[in-house]
Design a protein around this motif. Structure first.
Motif, PDB file in Angstrom:
ATOM      1  N   LYS A   8     -13.660   7.807  -0.385  1.00 15.87           N
ATOM      2  CA  LYS A   8     -12.216   7.802  -0.164  1.00 15.87           C
ATOM      3  C   LYS A   8     -11.867   7.059   1.126  1.00 15.87           C
ATOM      4  O   LYS A   8     -12.407   7.344   2.191  1.00 15.87           O
ATOM      5  N   ASN A  34     -10.932   4.257  -4.619  1.00 17.08           N
ATOM      6  CA  ASN A  34     -10.277   5.497  -4.195  1.00 17.08           C
ATOM      7  C   ASN A  34      -9.552   5.284  -2.871  1.00 17.08           C
ATOM      8  O   ASN A  34     -10.100   5.513  -1.791  1.00 17.08           O
ATOM      9  N   CYS A  36      -6.192   6.099  -0.625  1.00 12.87           N
ATOM     10  CA  CYS A  36      -5.091   7.035  -0.418  1.00 12.87           C
ATOM     11  C   CYS A  36      -4.130   6.457   0.613  1.00 12.87           C
ATOM     12  O   CYS A  36      -4.543   6.070   1.711  1.00 12.87           O
ATOM     13  N   TYR A  38      -0.949   6.922   3.138  1.00 14.81           N
ATOM     14  CA  TYR A  38      -0.241   7.977   3.878  1.00 14.81           C
ATOM     15  C   TYR A  38       0.778   7.350   4.812  1.00 14.81           C
ATOM     16  O   TYR A  38       0.506   6.349   5.477  1.00 14.81           O
ATOM     17  N   HIS A  46       6.082   5.040  -1.137  1.00 17.01           N
ATOM     18  CA  HIS A  46       6.269   5.144  -2.586  1.00 17.01           C
ATOM     19  C   HIS A  46       6.408   3.749  -3.200  1.00 17.01           C
ATOM     20  O   HIS A  46       5.823   3.450  -4.256  1.00 17.01           O
ATOM     21  N   PHE A  49       3.027   2.098  -3.263  1.00 18.02           N
ATOM     22  CA  PHE A  49       2.258   2.696  -4.354  1.00 18.02           C
ATOM     23  C   PHE A  49       2.662   2.090  -5.692  1.00 18.02           C
ATOM     24  O   PHE A  49       1.793   1.689  -6.494  1.00 18.02           O
ATOM     25  N   GLN A  53       0.219  -0.184  -8.083  1.00 18.86           N
ATOM     26  CA  GLN A  53      -0.027   0.238  -9.459  1.00 18.86           C
ATOM     27  C   GLN A  53       0.324  -0.887 -10.435  1.00 18.86           C
ATOM     28  O   GLN A  53      -0.360  -1.106 -11.431  1.00 18.86           O
ATOM     29  N   ASN A  61      -7.942   3.940  -8.249  1.00 15.18           N
ATOM     30  CA  ASN A  61      -7.441   5.313  -8.225  1.00 15.18           C
ATOM     31  C   ASN A  61      -6.637   5.477  -6.936  1.00 15.18           C
ATOM     32  O   ASN A  61      -7.128   5.981  -5.934  1.00 15.18           O
ATOM     33  N   THR A  63      -3.592   6.875  -4.643  1.00 14.21           N
ATOM     34  CA  THR A  63      -2.710   8.028  -4.470  1.00 14.21           C
ATOM     35  C   THR A  63      -1.874   7.830  -3.212  1.00 14.21           C
ATOM     36  O   THR A  63      -2.204   6.988  -2.370  1.00 14.21           O
ATOM     37  N   TYR A  64      -0.801   8.610  -3.086  1.00 15.74           N
ATOM     38  CA  TYR A  64      -0.050   8.542  -1.837  1.00 15.74           C
ATOM     39  C   TYR A  64       0.517   9.911  -1.490  1.00 15.74           C
ATOM     40  O   TYR A  64       0.773  10.740  -2.365  1.00 15.74           O
ATOM     41  N   TYR A  65       0.662  10.118  -0.167  1.00 13.73           N
ATOM     42  CA  TYR A  65       1.241  11.361   0.339  1.00 13.73           C
ATOM     43  C   TYR A  65       2.196  11.046   1.471  1.00 13.73           C
ATOM     44  O   TYR A  65       1.916  10.205   2.327  1.00 13.73           O
ATOM     45  N   LYS A  84      -3.267  16.807   2.874  1.00 12.79           N
ATOM     46  CA  LYS A  84      -3.612  16.308   1.537  1.00 12.79           C
ATOM     47  C   LYS A  84      -4.203  14.897   1.614  1.00 12.79           C
ATOM     48  O   LYS A  84      -5.151  14.567   0.900  1.00 12.79           O
TER      49      LYS A  84
END
Length: 345
Positions: A8, A34, A36, A38, A46, A49, A53, A61, A63-65, A84
């Motif tokens: 990650k 992987n 992520c 942030y 967003h 992201f 995508q 893979n 992801t976002y937070y 997270k």
């Protein structure tokens, strides 16, 4: 698509221009699927992201937070998003500070960005103490990286800061001066701080295999090239109306690629210095370095008397900035660092 690792990687500040460029570079270079993202600004991250995508990288893979917009000022919600994002991270790149604007020096960002760096280091210690390597690139990078290191509890060889950009700017200026391909200029390095007080070295430079000293460059023109190098970031702001983002993003990703076990990174990187023979200690500064899977390794810089004097001045400038951060209470006095990070003796 084959990736270098499946570990990650967290990109902090992913909603900004540097961060978004890093995300794309990581996936284009095939470092890890992987990734992520942030940020504390949800709409920005967003949007990144969604765009990533929509690139449809095979096997990615992503992801976002981020805290919701209405929760941005809520410390508990910000901490929840950070937890997270950081949990399970093996590699991190952070561009999560305030950007430099027209008329500002890197040093002008000191107070606010060092507070951000302290929080960043605390998040590493709390949520991903087993991280393998961290790259800090928000300015003033030498001091924000030092602050992060103290707060994170990491070993010094596990954390580096962006410095290569100054050397690639020097390389570019010399390539343009002599009309050669940029990779034909070797040994064009800057050491010390990533700021106005950087030390620009000429004695190891070769242009298409020929020492710079034999290229007929006048002292006056060399001083102009040094100025171009030191003011390289300011010039980008003047030309584009914003600070650099493509070049720091690419260099940072190449640094983390090396730490992941990919191609070694051999341009100068900012690292924790302990060089008794030069009297340098307890600072992050650009040195002759190699980053590989085992972390960052540096050698003692060598140069002319003038170059080494410039490096000494740069070191003293870094010490002064370090003291400012201590006086602000963001990091403790040097003799208490090991209470916060036992790896700093």
């Amino acid at each position: 698509m084959n990736y270098l690792t499946n570990d990650k990687l967290v990109i902090v500040g992913a909603g900004g221009m540097i961060g978004s460029n890093m995300v794309q570079s990581v996936l284009m270079l095939g470092l890890t699927p992987n990734v992520c993202l942030y940020d504390i600004y949800e709409p920005g991250v967003h949007g990144v992201f969604d765009e990533i995508q929509q690139c449809a990288f095979p096997g990615a893979n992503v992801t976002y937070y981020a805290p919701a917009v209405e929760d941005m000022g809520n410390p508990e919600k910000v901490a929840e998003a950070a937890k997270k994002a950081f949990t399970g991270a093996k590699y991190i790149i952070s561009s999560g500070g305030a950007p430099r604007k027209a008329g500002m020096t890197r040093e002008d960002l000191l107070k606010g960005n060092c507070k951000i760096a302290a929080d960043f280091g605390d998040n590493i210690k709390k949520y991903c103490p087993d991280v393998e390597h961290v790259v800090v690139i928000f300015n003033p990078a030498d001091v924000t990286a030092l602050t992060t290191l103290i707060h994170s509890g990491l070993k010094p060889n596990q954390l580096t800061s962006l410095a290569a950009l100054d050397s690639t700017r020097l390389q570019q200026a010399l390539a343009l001066e002599f009309g050669v391909q940029q990779d034909k200029v070797t040994g064009a390095h800057t050491y010390g701080g990533h700021g106005e007080q950087m030390a620009v070295f000429a004695s190891q430079v070769k242009v298409d295999g020929k020492p710079l000293a034999e290229m007929g460059l006048s002292d006056e023109r060399w001083q102009e090239i040094k100025h171009i190098t030191v003011q390289g970031g300011s010039n980008i702001i003047k030309l584009r109306g914003r600070s650099s983002f493509q070049s720091p993003a690419y260099n940072a990703v190449k640094m983390i690629e090396a730490a992941m076990g990919g191609e070694k990174f051999t341009l100068p990187a900012g690292c924790y210095a302990d060089i008794p023979e030069l009297g340098f200690k307890d600072v992050m500064m650009a040195l002759p370095t190699t980053i590989d899977k085992s972390g960052v390794h540096y050698t003692v810089p060598t140069g002319t008397k003038e170059e080494m004097a410039d490096l000494q001045k740069s070191y003293e400038h870094l010490c002064n900035m370090r003291q400012e951060v201590i006086d602000l209470g963001i990091i403790p006095p040097i003799n208490e660092w090991n209470k916060m990070n036992p790896n700093l003796k």
